[in-house]
Scaffold this motif. Structure first.
Motif, mmCIF file in Angstrom:
data_model
loop_
_atom_site.group_PDB
_atom_site.id
_atom_site.type_symbol
_atom_site.label_atom_id
_atom_site.label_comp_id
_atom_site.label_asym_id
_atom_site.label_seq_id
_atom_site.Cartn_x
_atom_site.Cartn_y
_atom_site.Cartn_z
ATOM 1 N N GLU A 1 0.776 -1.235 0.000
ATOM 2 C CA GLU A 1 0.000 0.000 0.000
ATOM 3 C C GLU A 1 0.812 1.293 0.000
ATOM 4 O O GLU A 1 0.390 2.293 -0.584
ATOM 5 C CB GLU A 1 -0.921 -0.020 1.223
ATOM 6 C CG GLU A 1 -1.830 1.159 1.338
ATOM 7 C CD GLU A 1 -2.749 1.054 2.530
ATOM 8 O OE1 GLU A 1 -3.960 1.034 2.322
ATOM 9 O OE2 GLU A 1 -2.234 0.983 3.671
ATOM 10 N N SER A 2 1.959 1.314 0.626
ATOM 11 C CA SER A 2 2.750 2.546 0.718
ATOM 12 C C SER A 2 3.114 3.114 -0.648
ATOM 13 O O SER A 2 3.367 4.310 -0.782
ATOM 14 C CB SER A 2 4.032 2.308 1.519
ATOM 15 O OG SER A 2 3.720 1.963 2.834
ATOM 16 N N CYS A 3 3.109 2.293 -1.675
ATOM 17 C CA CYS A 3 3.456 2.746 -3.027
ATOM 18 C C CYS A 3 2.329 3.549 -3.681
ATOM 19 O O CYS A 3 2.582 4.363 -4.565
ATOM 20 C CB CYS A 3 3.808 1.550 -3.901
ATOM 21 S SG CYS A 3 4.307 1.963 -5.594
ATOM 22 N N ILE A 4 1.104 3.327 -3.259
ATOM 23 C CA ILE A 4 -0.037 3.996 -3.890
ATOM 24 C C ILE A 4 0.135 5.512 -3.808
ATOM 25 O O ILE A 4 0.396 6.058 -2.749
ATOM 26 C CB ILE A 4 -1.365 3.565 -3.233
ATOM 27 C CG1 ILE A 4 -1.596 2.067 -3.438
ATOM 28 C CG2 ILE A 4 -2.535 4.367 -3.808
ATOM 29 C CD1 ILE A 4 -2.769 1.499 -2.655
ATOM 30 N N GLN B 1 -1.463 -6.208 5.098
ATOM 31 C CA GLN B 1 -0.982 -5.996 3.726
ATOM 32 C C GLN B 1 -1.019 -7.287 2.895
ATOM 33 O O GLN B 1 -0.549 -7.310 1.753
ATOM 34 C CB GLN B 1 0.437 -5.435 3.744
ATOM 35 C CG GLN B 1 0.577 -4.114 4.467
ATOM 36 C CD GLN B 1 -0.125 -2.984 3.732
ATOM 37 O OE1 GLN B 1 0.192 -2.671 2.586
ATOM 38 N NE2 GLN B 1 -1.083 -2.363 4.392
ATOM 39 N N GLU B 2 -1.577 -8.330 3.454
ATOM 40 C CA GLU B 2 -1.560 -9.638 2.791
ATOM 41 C C GLU B 2 -2.264 -9.633 1.433
ATOM 42 O O GLU B 2 -1.866 -10.360 0.527
ATOM 43 C CB GLU B 2 -2.191 -10.704 3.692
ATOM 44 C CG GLU B 2 -1.455 -10.937 4.989
ATOM 45 C CD GLU B 2 -1.867 -9.982 6.131
ATOM 46 O OE1 GLU B 2 -1.320 -10.128 7.227
ATOM 47 O OE2 GLU B 2 -2.726 -9.104 5.925
ATOM 48 N N GLU B 3 -3.306 -8.827 1.267
ATOM 49 C CA GLU B 3 -4.046 -8.801 0.006
ATOM 50 C C GLU B 3 -3.183 -8.331 -1.170
ATOM 51 O O GLU B 3 -3.502 -8.593 -2.326
ATOM 52 C CB GLU B 3 -5.289 -7.926 0.118
ATOM 53 C CG GLU B 3 -4.997 -6.438 0.167
ATOM 54 C CD GLU B 3 -6.255 -5.576 0.171
ATOM 55 O OE1 GLU B 3 -7.150 -5.796 -0.668
ATOM 56 O OE2 GLU B 3 -6.320 -4.675 1.025
ATOM 57 N N TYR B 4 -2.083 -7.660 -0.871
ATOM 58 C CA TYR B 4 -1.237 -7.131 -1.947
ATOM 59 C C TYR B 4 -0.492 -8.226 -2.694
ATOM 60 O O TYR B 4 -0.069 -8.014 -3.832
ATOM 61 C CB TYR B 4 -0.301 -6.042 -1.421
ATOM 62 C CG TYR B 4 -1.086 -4.775 -1.173
ATOM 63 C CD1 TYR B 4 -1.318 -3.881 -2.204
ATOM 64 C CD2 TYR B 4 -1.658 -4.523 0.061
ATOM 65 C CE1 TYR B 4 -2.086 -2.741 -2.010
ATOM 66 C CE2 TYR B 4 -2.432 -3.388 0.278
ATOM 67 C CZ TYR B 4 -2.642 -2.509 -0.763
ATOM 68 O OH TYR B 4 -3.419 -1.395 -0.565
ATOM 69 N N GLU B 5 -0.363 -9.391 -2.110
ATOM 70 C CA GLU B 5 0.243 -10.505 -2.845
ATOM 71 C C GLU B 5 -0.650 -10.861 -4.035
ATOM 72 O O GLU B 5 -0.178 -11.003 -5.169
ATOM 73 C CB GLU B 5 0.443 -11.709 -1.934
ATOM 74 C CG GLU B 5 1.182 -12.842 -2.591
ATOM 75 C CD GLU B 5 1.565 -13.944 -1.630
ATOM 76 O OE1 GLU B 5 2.261 -14.864 -2.085
ATOM 77 O OE2 GLU B 5 1.192 -13.906 -0.446
ATOM 78 N N LYS C 1 -1.667 6.915 5.383
ATOM 79 C CA LYS C 1 -2.040 5.511 5.616
ATOM 80 C C LYS C 1 -3.396 5.234 4.992
ATOM 81 O O LYS C 1 -4.129 6.146 4.626
ATOM 82 C CB LYS C 1 -2.095 5.223 7.123
ATOM 83 C CG LYS C 1 -0.819 5.552 7.864
ATOM 84 C CD LYS C 1 0.292 4.610 7.497
ATOM 85 C CE LYS C 1 1.540 4.914 8.292
ATOM 86 N NZ LYS C 1 2.737 4.649 7.571
ATOM 87 N N ASP C 2 -3.760 3.974 4.924
ATOM 88 C CA ASP C 2 -5.073 3.545 4.423
ATOM 89 C C ASP C 2 -5.363 4.085 3.029
ATOM 90 O O ASP C 2 -6.401 4.703 2.781
ATOM 91 C CB ASP C 2 -6.186 3.959 5.405
ATOM 92 C CG ASP C 2 -5.979 3.351 6.785
ATOM 93 O OD1 ASP C 2 -5.575 2.169 6.851
ATOM 94 O OD2 ASP C 2 -6.202 4.058 7.776
ATOM 95 N N LYS C 3 -4.467 3.802 2.078
ATOM 96 C CA LYS C 3 -4.611 4.304 0.713
ATOM 97 C C LYS C 3 -5.221 3.280 -0.240
ATOM 98 O O LYS C 3 -5.370 3.546 -1.431
ATOM 99 C CB LYS C 3 -3.243 4.734 0.165
ATOM 100 C CG LYS C 3 -2.602 5.863 0.924
ATOM 101 C CD LYS C 3 -1.372 6.408 0.228
ATOM 102 C CE LYS C 3 -0.170 5.518 0.424
ATOM 103 N NZ LYS C 3 1.061 6.120 -0.161
ATOM 104 N N ARG C 4 -5.618 2.122 0.242
ATOM 105 C CA ARG C 4 -6.118 1.055 -0.626
ATOM 106 C C ARG C 4 -7.243 1.538 -1.551
ATOM 107 O O ARG C 4 -7.284 1.216 -2.730
ATOM 108 C CB ARG C 4 -6.590 -0.138 0.215
ATOM 109 C CG ARG C 4 -7.305 -1.235 -0.558
ATOM 110 C CD ARG C 4 -6.384 -1.874 -1.588
ATOM 111 N NE ARG C 4 -7.040 -2.948 -2.294
ATOM 112 C CZ ARG C 4 -7.638 -2.821 -3.481
ATOM 113 N NH1 ARG C 4 -7.649 -1.665 -4.089
ATOM 114 N NH2 ARG C 4 -8.193 -3.854 -4.072
ATOM 115 N N GLY C 5 -8.151 2.353 -1.039
ATOM 116 C CA GLY C 5 -9.262 2.851 -1.832
ATOM 117 C C GLY C 5 -8.842 3.788 -2.953
ATOM 118 O O GLY C 5 -9.631 4.093 -3.839
ATOM 119 N N LEU C 6 -7.598 4.232 -2.938
ATOM 120 C CA LEU C 6 -7.085 5.150 -3.965
ATOM 121 C C LEU C 6 -6.376 4.421 -5.103
ATOM 122 O O LEU C 6 -5.994 5.049 -6.089
ATOM 123 C CB LEU C 6 -6.122 6.146 -3.328
ATOM 124 C CG LEU C 6 -6.708 7.016 -2.201
ATOM 125 C CD1 LEU C 6 -5.612 7.838 -1.535
ATOM 126 C CD2 LEU C 6 -7.812 7.904 -2.729
#
Length: 107
Positions: A7-10, A65-69, A99-104
């Motif tokens: 996520e940190s890359c988003i 962060q497991e979903e990123y795999e 933090k919490d950038k998954r939605g982006l």
């Protein structure tokens, strides 16, 4: 084993990691990079190069962060390869500590 972009890359999308990859396993999306798990040779070179601290071994993913795999594996099949470092987005530094950038994530 493979490495995973999290996520940190988003919205940061620094590409320092791309320059050191000996097998060109990075793929580029609109606001995120992924690693193709079929191409990654587990060389460890990309992890310390990431200014966002977004790259981890698949068996070392931080909690949450497991979903990123799965995201890396899925998007690597459709996004084009990136083989050269590019300038980061102009506002990348502003997103670095968010933090919490998954939605982006733009898929």
């Amino acid at each position: 084993m493979t490495y995973v972009v999290t996520e940190s890359c988003i919205k940061c999308k620094y590409t320092d990691c791309v320059d050191v990859c000996p097998v060109d396993c990075f793929r580029e999306g609109p606001n995120f990079l992924v690693i193709d798990p079929d191409e990654c040779i587990d060389c460890t070179l990309c992890e310390p190069e990431c200014p966002a601290g977004a790259i981890f071994r698949d068996d070392d993913l931080p909690e949450g962060q497991e979903e990123y795999e799965e995201i890396n594996a899925r998007l690597a099949k459709v996004w084009p390869a990136i083989i050269q470092k590019k300038p980061a987005p102009e506002d990348a530094d502003a997103w670095l500590e968010v933090k919490d950038k998954r939605g982006l994530l733009e898929e």
